[in-house]
Design an enzyme around this catalytic site. Structure first.
Site, PDB file in Angstrom:
ATOM      1  N   HIS A   4      -3.493 -33.204   1.063  1.00 55.51           N
ATOM      2  CA  HIS A   4      -2.148 -33.041   1.631  1.00 55.51           C
ATOM      3  C   HIS A   4      -1.048 -33.779   0.870  1.00 55.51           C
ATOM      4  CE1 HIS A   4      -5.004 -32.236   4.940  1.00 55.51           C
ATOM      5  NE2 HIS A   4      -4.161 -31.261   5.202  1.00 55.51           N
ATOM      6  N   GLY A  20       8.289 -41.631  10.284  1.00 54.41           N
ATOM      7  CA  GLY A  20       7.784 -40.322  10.711  1.00 54.41           C
ATOM      8  C   GLY A  20       8.501 -39.184  10.000  1.00 54.41           C
ATOM      9  N   ILE A  88       7.210 -47.381  10.154  1.00 55.18           N
ATOM     10  CA  ILE A  88       8.522 -47.768  10.690  1.00 55.18           C
ATOM     11  C   ILE A  88       9.028 -46.585  11.502  1.00 55.18           C
ATOM     12  CG2 ILE A  88       9.207 -49.567   9.073  1.00 55.18           C
ATOM     13  CD1 ILE A  88      10.557 -47.575   7.340  1.00 55.18           C
ATOM     14  N   GLU A 179       5.418 -44.848  21.632  1.00 56.97           N
ATOM     15  CA  GLU A 179       5.659 -44.035  20.439  1.00 56.97           C
ATOM     16  C   GLU A 179       4.442 -43.138  20.294  1.00 56.97           C
ATOM     17  OE1 GLU A 179       3.861 -45.432  16.907  1.00 56.97           O
ATOM     18  OE2 GLU A 179       2.609 -45.435  18.725  1.00 56.97           O
ATOM     19  N   MET A 180       4.167 -42.592  19.126  1.00 56.04           N
ATOM     20  CA  MET A 180       3.110 -41.587  19.063  1.00 56.04           C
ATOM     21  C   MET A 180       2.153 -41.717  17.870  1.00 56.04           C
ATOM     22  SD  MET A 180       5.373 -38.327  20.380  1.00 56.04           S
ATOM     23  CE  MET A 180       4.000 -37.431  21.068  1.00 56.04           C
ATOM     24  N   GLU A 181       2.189 -42.807  17.116  1.00 53.35           N
ATOM     25  CA  GLU A 181       1.403 -42.853  15.872  1.00 53.35           C
ATOM     26  C   GLU A 181       0.596 -44.123  15.604  1.00 53.35           C
ATOM     27  OE1 GLU A 181       4.759 -42.103  15.838  1.00 53.35           O
ATOM     28  OE2 GLU A 181       4.620 -39.938  15.583  1.00 53.35           O
ATOM     29  N   SER A 203      14.802 -46.822  20.634  1.00 53.27           N
ATOM     30  CA  SER A 203      15.844 -45.793  20.500  1.00 53.27           C
ATOM     31  C   SER A 203      16.249 -45.196  21.840  1.00 53.27           C
ATOM     32  CB  SER A 203      15.368 -44.661  19.588  1.00 53.27           C
ATOM     33  OG  SER A 203      14.240 -44.035  20.157  1.00 53.27           O
ATOM     34  N   ASP A 204      15.424 -45.411  22.862  1.00 50.87           N
ATOM     35  CA  ASP A 204      15.804 -44.947  24.193  1.00 50.87           C
ATOM     36  C   ASP A 204      15.146 -45.795  25.277  1.00 50.87           C
ATOM     37  OD1 ASP A 204      14.161 -42.781  22.587  1.00 50.87           O
ATOM     38  OD2 ASP A 204      13.258 -42.864  24.577  1.00 50.87           O
TER      39      ASP A 204
HETATM   40  N1  HPA Z   1       8.163 -41.075  23.761  1.00 55.57           N
HETATM   41  C1  HPA Z   1       7.370 -41.029  22.689  1.00 55.57           C
HETATM   42  N2  HPA Z   1       7.770 -41.392  21.487  1.00 55.57           N
HETATM   43  C2  HPA Z   1       9.030 -41.824  21.345  1.00 55.57           C
HETATM   44  C3  HPA Z   1       9.900 -41.892  22.421  1.00 55.57           C
HETATM   45  C4  HPA Z   1       9.428 -41.504  23.691  1.00 55.57           C
HETATM   46  O1  HPA Z   1      10.163 -41.534  24.692  1.00 55.57           O
HETATM   47  N3  HPA Z   1      11.089 -42.351  21.950  1.00 55.57           N
HETATM   48  C5  HPA Z   1      10.935 -42.563  20.620  1.00 55.57           C
HETATM   49  N4  HPA Z   1       9.682 -42.248  20.263  1.00 55.57           N
END
Ligand code: HPA
Length: 235
Positions: A4, A20, A88, A179-181, A203-204
């Site tokens: 990849h 990401g 990051i 987050e997701m990773e 970020s939120d």
């Molecule tokens: N969920 C998953 N991943 C994220 C989020 C979230 O609310 N905000 C930034 N990355």
């Protein structure tokens, strides 16, 4: 060249910063690296190598989610002899105790993901950062006068869900944000005996729906980018 990643072996540095988003990788290369070169663009997962304060660094995107970072980080560790990957990224806070722009140095990643189990027979629901990079990030944060918080993180497989609120695994392992990773990155590093760390910017804030605006995003993320680059120089 791996399945990849199309870079030649010597075109990837020993230390990789992994956002990401491919365009964020490009932004970091353009704003911080000298003599940088695009070394892979397979599937638009852009990867640049250049130098920062005299140190050779690669900035390569991971894409979103455990499966995607699982592929790229594994190929970097095993086919390109990368020693250290620093993810990051951004995260959503489950609690109002965190504020927008807060920077987290991830201690452990907890997940319902089956990635570590099916890839490496690692049965744990929570996997720590790997190696000494976490400590170097903490020190670099102090040197830069940043308030970097150590925290556990929930690496979720889902962004959208039916039931709002904090999922059970986040409560169980004291994860204030999601987050997701990171979980897949830490699993790959654990299995291959390599170094991995994750720096996140909030970020939120999920309970209040507050978000960093598009205008603020660049400034917010620059602090984290600079922290990761200064860390890379110290490795
Ligand atoms: N969920 C998953 N991943 C994220 C989020 C979230 O609310 N905000 C930034 N990355």
């Amino acid at each position: 060249m791996s399945v990849h990643i199309s870079a030649k072996k010597r075109e990837i540095a020993k230390t990789v910063l992994q956002p990401g988003d491919p365009l964020r990788a490009q932004y970091i290369a353009e704003h911080y690296l000298e003599n940088y070169k695009l070394v892979s663009k397979t599937r638009n997962i852009l990867c640049f190598t250049g130098s920062y304060k005299g140190k050779e660094i690669t900035i390569g995107a991971s894409g979103m989610g455990c499966p995607s970072i699982g592929i790229y980080s594994y190929e970097l560790y095993t086919e390109y002899d990368v020693d250290t990957i620093i993810r990051i990224g951004t995260c959503g806070a489950y609690t109002e105790n965190l504020k927008l722009f807060d920077i987290l140095n991830v201690d452990n990643a907890a997940s319902e993901s089956t990635y570590a189990k099916y890839a490496w027979e690692i049965e744990d629901e929570i996997i720590p950062h790997q190696g000494k990079t976490f400590d170097v990030i903490s020190q670099a944060g102090k040197d830069l006068n940043l308030n970097v918080k150590s925290a556990n993180i929930h690496s979720s497989d889902v962004f959208y869900r039916k039931t709002p609120g904090t999922p059970a695994i986040a409560t169980k392992y004291n994860c204030p944000a999601v987050e997701m990773e990171a979980f897949a990155l830490f699993a790959n590093a654990k299995y291959t005996g390599k170094n991995a760390a994750t720096i996140l910017t909030v970020s939120d804030i999920i309970p209040t729906l507050e978000q960093i605006s598009a205008d603020e995003r660049e400034r917010a993320l620059r602090t984290m980018m600079e922290l990761s680059l200064e860390t890379a120089v110290k490795l």
